[in-house]
Design a protein around this motif. Structure first.
Motif, PDB file in Angstrom:
ATOM      1  N   SER A 203       0.825  -1.211   0.000  1.00 53.99           N
ATOM      2  CA  SER A 203       0.000   0.000   0.000  1.00 53.99           C
ATOM      3  C   SER A 203       0.856   1.257   0.000  1.00 53.99           C
ATOM      4  O   SER A 203       0.480   2.271  -0.608  1.00 53.99           O
ATOM      5  CB  SER A 203      -0.936  -0.006   1.212  1.00 53.99           C
ATOM      6  OG  SER A 203      -0.178  -0.079   2.417  1.00 53.99           O
ATOM      7  N   GLU A 206       2.030   1.656  -3.667  1.00 61.10           N
ATOM      8  CA  GLU A 206       0.947   2.070  -4.547  1.00 61.10           C
ATOM      9  C   GLU A 206       0.536   3.513  -4.288  1.00 61.10           C
ATOM     10  O   GLU A 206       0.191   4.258  -5.211  1.00 61.10           O
ATOM     11  CB  GLU A 206      -0.243   1.127  -4.368  1.00 61.10           C
ATOM     12  CG  GLU A 206       0.039  -0.284  -4.884  1.00 61.10           C
ATOM     13  CD  GLU A 206      -1.085  -1.247  -4.594  1.00 61.10           C
ATOM     14  OE1 GLU A 206      -1.907  -0.945  -3.686  1.00 61.10           O
ATOM     15  OE2 GLU A 206      -1.155  -2.306  -5.260  1.00 61.10           O
ATOM     16  N   ARG A 207       0.601   3.924  -3.012  1.00 55.56           N
ATOM     17  CA  ARG A 207       0.265   5.308  -2.688  1.00 55.56           C
ATOM     18  C   ARG A 207       1.302   6.270  -3.271  1.00 55.56           C
ATOM     19  O   ARG A 207       0.963   7.338  -3.797  1.00 55.56           O
ATOM     20  CB  ARG A 207       0.191   5.466  -1.166  1.00 55.56           C
ATOM     21  CG  ARG A 207      -0.315   6.830  -0.711  1.00 55.56           C
ATOM     22  CD  ARG A 207      -0.786   6.815   0.733  1.00 55.56           C
ATOM     23  NE  ARG A 207       0.135   6.117   1.606  1.00 55.56           N
ATOM     24  CZ  ARG A 207      -0.124   4.928   2.179  1.00 55.56           C
ATOM     25  NH1 ARG A 207      -1.276   4.323   1.929  1.00 55.56           N
ATOM     26  NH2 ARG A 207       0.757   4.351   2.971  1.00 55.56           N
TER      27      ARG A 207
END
Length: 450
Positions: A203, A206-207
Motif C-alpha cells: 500500500s 501504490e500510494r
C-alpha cells in the motif's frame, strides 16, 4: 545440528568492488550442492556465475534482479546439516566436505567444481540430513528448527530486509513490493513504511506511485529516468575519472590508406587467416610504441612518477548489445600480424557473446578505438584511465587526394590521437602519430620502424 551459513559476494578481483544481480539461479527452499552457481552477476567487466561454497537448503536470498551489491554483502543463506557437507573456507585444502567433487573455494568470478552441472531440486522439507523443516516462502524471514532442541536454531542475518547495493538494508520483505517499485522507477529508499518497525508495504508503494510527481526544473513532463547500471555505469565512472584527472590533448591527421588496403588484400589472398584493417593498425601501433615508449605508460599521482610499462597490452574498443567493452590483447608487442588478427577475432566473438573474463577486460596499457565502423570520420577520444594515450581511427572513404603531384581519388582515413600531456609534450605525440600515418600510407615503412 543444522546451521545457517551466510554466503557473501566474494572479491571479484581486478579492483571490482561490486556487481549487479542479473538472474537468480536458485530459489528459496531449493537444495544446492557445494560449488553450485547460485546467481548470475554483472560486474563492470563481464557477466559471471557465482558459486556457493556451502551445500544445503537455501533459506534466504538478498536482493532482486537489477539490485547492486558491494563485495562482502550477503547473497544467500544456506541451512547446512551436520552431514550435508559445508565447504571449507576459501584458501583451505580443497576438501568439499561432502561428496568430494568440489573444491569449496569461491574463485574470482568463476565456478570451482563439477557441481555446477548437478541437478537442482525444489523442496519444502528436508529431513534426512538432519536439517528439519525449511520455510520455502521466498522473501520471508527463514528460520531453521534445530532437530536437537525443537526450537529455532538460526535465522537469516540482517533481519528480513534484503540488502540493497551500498545503502544498507531496506525495510522490505515482499519481492512483489520490490518488483512493483522497480517497474515504476520508484526509489524505495525514499519511502517511509507504514508497517511494523517501518516495514514498507504494498500500500505504501501504490500510494507513492499514485501521488503527483514533483516537477523537475528544466525537464519536460513525463521525462524518463534510466539508471546507470552494470557496464554502462562502469564506463561512465571511468570516463568521468579520466576527464577529471588527465590533462589530455588531441591531435589528428588525414592519411592515404590506399596502399594499406592493397597490402591487406594481398595478405588475405595468400594466407588462411583473414587479416582485418584493425589488426594491421594494431601491428602499426605496437611498432610505433616501441619507438615512443613514453606513450605506453601510466602516471602514479601519489608518488608523482611516470611509470613506463615494459609490455604493450593493447585494448581495442568493441561495441556489444550490453554496451562498450575493451578487450585486451596481452603482450601485443610480441605478436605477428596474423597472431594479432586471430586473437582479436577471438576476443571480439567473446565480447559479442558476453563470455569475456575479467582478466581479458583489464590491464590494458594503450587503446585502439575504431569508430569508423559507425560511419564517422573523426572524434576526440577520451583516454581509458589509467592509460596515457588512445588512437582513434575513422572510416576509410574515397576522397580527392593529391597523389604523386596529381589529383586522384584515394582511400583516406582520419587518425585522432589523444594523449596525457603529463607523460610527454606535443613533439612526442606528433612524432608517434606521424609514424602511424606514414605506416598507413606506405606499409613498407613498418619494416623500418620495427
Amino acid at each position: 545440528m543444522a546451521v545457517v551459513r551466510e554466503f557473501t559476494l566474494p572479491d571479484l578481483g581486478e579492483g571490482l568492488t561490486g556487481a549487479e544481480i542479473v538472474r537468480w539461479l536458485v530459489q528459496v527452499g531449493e537444495v544446492v550442492a557445494v560449488d553450485q552457481p547460485v546467481v548470475e552477476m554483472e560486474t563492470a567487466k563481464a557477466v559471471v556465475e557465482v558459486p556457493c561454497p556451502y551445500g544445503g537448503v537455501v533459506t534466504a536470498r538478498f536482493g532482486e534482479e537489477g539490485d547492486s551489491l558491494e563485495v562482502g554483502r550477503p547473497l544467500v543463506t544456506v541451512a547446512v546439516g551436520s552431514d550435508s557437507g559445508a565447504a571449507r573456507p576459501s584458501g583451505g585444502d580443497g576438501d568439499s566436505g561432502g561428496d568430494g567433487q568440489g573444491s569449496g573455494n569461491v574463485l574470482v568470478g568463476y565456478g570451482t567444481g563439477a557441481a555446477s552441472a548437478r541437478r537442482r531440486q525444489r523442496v519444502r522439507a528436508v529431513g534426512a540430513a538432519g536439517i528439519g523443516s525449511v520455510a520455502a516462502a521466498e522473501g520471508a524471514p527463514s528460520a531453521v528448527p534445530d532437530a536437537g532442541r525443537g526450537g529455532t536454531a538460526a535465522a537469516a542475518p540482517h533481519g528480513s530486509a534484503p540488502v540493497d547495493g551500498d545503502s544498507g538494508p531496506l525495510a522490505v520483505i515482499s519481492p512483489l513490493v520490490r518488483r512493483i517499485a522497480r517497474e515504476h522507477g520508484l526509489d524505495l529508499r525514499r519511502l517511509a513504511g507504514s508497517g511494523p518497525e517501518g516495514l514498507i508495504l504494498r500500500s505504501d508503494v501504490e500510494r507513492a506511485i499514485a501521488a503527483p510527481a514533483p516537477s523537475l526544473s528544466g525537464a519536460a513532463d513525463g521525462a524518463e529516468r534510466v539508471p546507470l547500471r552494470g557496464i554502462r555505469r562502469a564506463v561512465a565512472e571511468k570516463l568521468t575519472r579520466s576527464r577529471r584527472e588527465i590533462p589530455d590533448a588531441t591531435c589528428w591527421v588525414d592519411a592515404d590508406a590506399t596502399e594499406l588496403l592493397a597490402a591487406r588484400a594481398a595478405m588475405n589472398a595468400s594466407g588462411e587467416r583473414r587479416i582485418s584493417v584493425l589488426a594491421l593498425l594494431a601491428r602499426v601501433v605496437t611498432a610505433a610504441l616501441a619507438r615512443y615508449p613514453d606513450l605506453n605508460s601510466t602516471v602514479d599521482t601519489e608518488r608523482s612518477e611516470i611509470v613506463r610499462l615494459p609490455g604493450v597490452h593493447l585494448g581495442f574498443a568493441a561495441q556489444t548489445d550490453r554496451g562498450l567493452v575493451v578487450p585486451v590483447l596481452r603482450d601485443a608487442h610480441t605478436m605477428t600480424t596474423t597472431a594479432l588478427a586471430a586473437e582479436m577475432a577471438r576476443l571480439t566473438e567473446a565480447a559479442r557473446t558476453g563470455s569475456l573474463t575479467p582478466a581479458e577486460l583489464t590491464g590494458g596499457t594503450f587503446t585502439l578505438n575504431n569508430y569508423g565502423v559507425f560511419g564517422v570520420d573523426g572524434s576526440t577520444p577520451i583516454i581509458n584511465h589509467p592509460e596515457a594515450a588512445m588512437l582513434g581511427v575513422g572510416r576509410i572513404a574515397a576522397k580527392p587526394w593529391v597523389h604523386e603531384g596529381e589529383l586522384a581519388v584515394r582511400q583516406v582515413v582520419q587518425l585522432s590521437f589523444t594523449f596525457d600531456h603529463r607523460v610527454c609534450d606535443g613533439g612526442t605525440a606528433g612524432g608517434f602519430l606521424r609514424l602511424v600515418a606514414d605506416c598507413v600510407e606506405q606499409p613498407a615503412v613498418l619494416l623500418a620502424a620495427v
